[in-house]
Design a protein around this motif. Sequence first.
Motif: not given
Length: 189
Positions: A138, A149, A151-155
């Motif tokens: 990003h 930040e 972790w994103k769900n997909e990570e």
Amino acid sequence: MDKFLITGLGNPGSLYEKTKHNLGFLILDQIAKKHFFSFSKKKLGFISEFSFQKKLIFFLKPSTFVNHSGQSVKYWMIKEKIFLKNVLIISDDIYLNFGSFRLRGKGSSGGHNGLKSIEKEIGTSHYARLRFGIKKNHLNKKLDDYVLENWKNEEINCLFSKLDIGVKIVFSFVTNGLQKTMNLFNNNF
């Protein structure tokens, strides 16, 4: 009995628990979960002692926040009389692709403030470090915002499968040494 200091870098507290910068803490937590031990609050960190194949391993999560990790590492190296060759630092790396590992016996901090602090405190950049890639995708975010930040769900699914590789690398470092572990794992994951 040989002593080892395995330090995972991260920031203490629930606010930072699921952030990318806490990768070192996550790997140590994964080891603790697999081997059924916990961490105790001690001077400058959360620590656990673990015997493994006639070696005594000190797992350390500094409580000094990432930018001052060197204070904790230096204190525990001196307190437990641990040789530099038996020290391994685990950190995130913004320049490595997500999920990839790189193990080295020396090198630059790569802009990582925790590694800079360790180098300053122990007076050398010749120490083993295991880096886990969290490459920034990003470009519109500042570096500090990105590493802090969550972790994103997909990570998350990919992340936890990769943590197991990190655990294997740590125990290989303890049993086989740095060079053999680099030969076994670098460029393979």
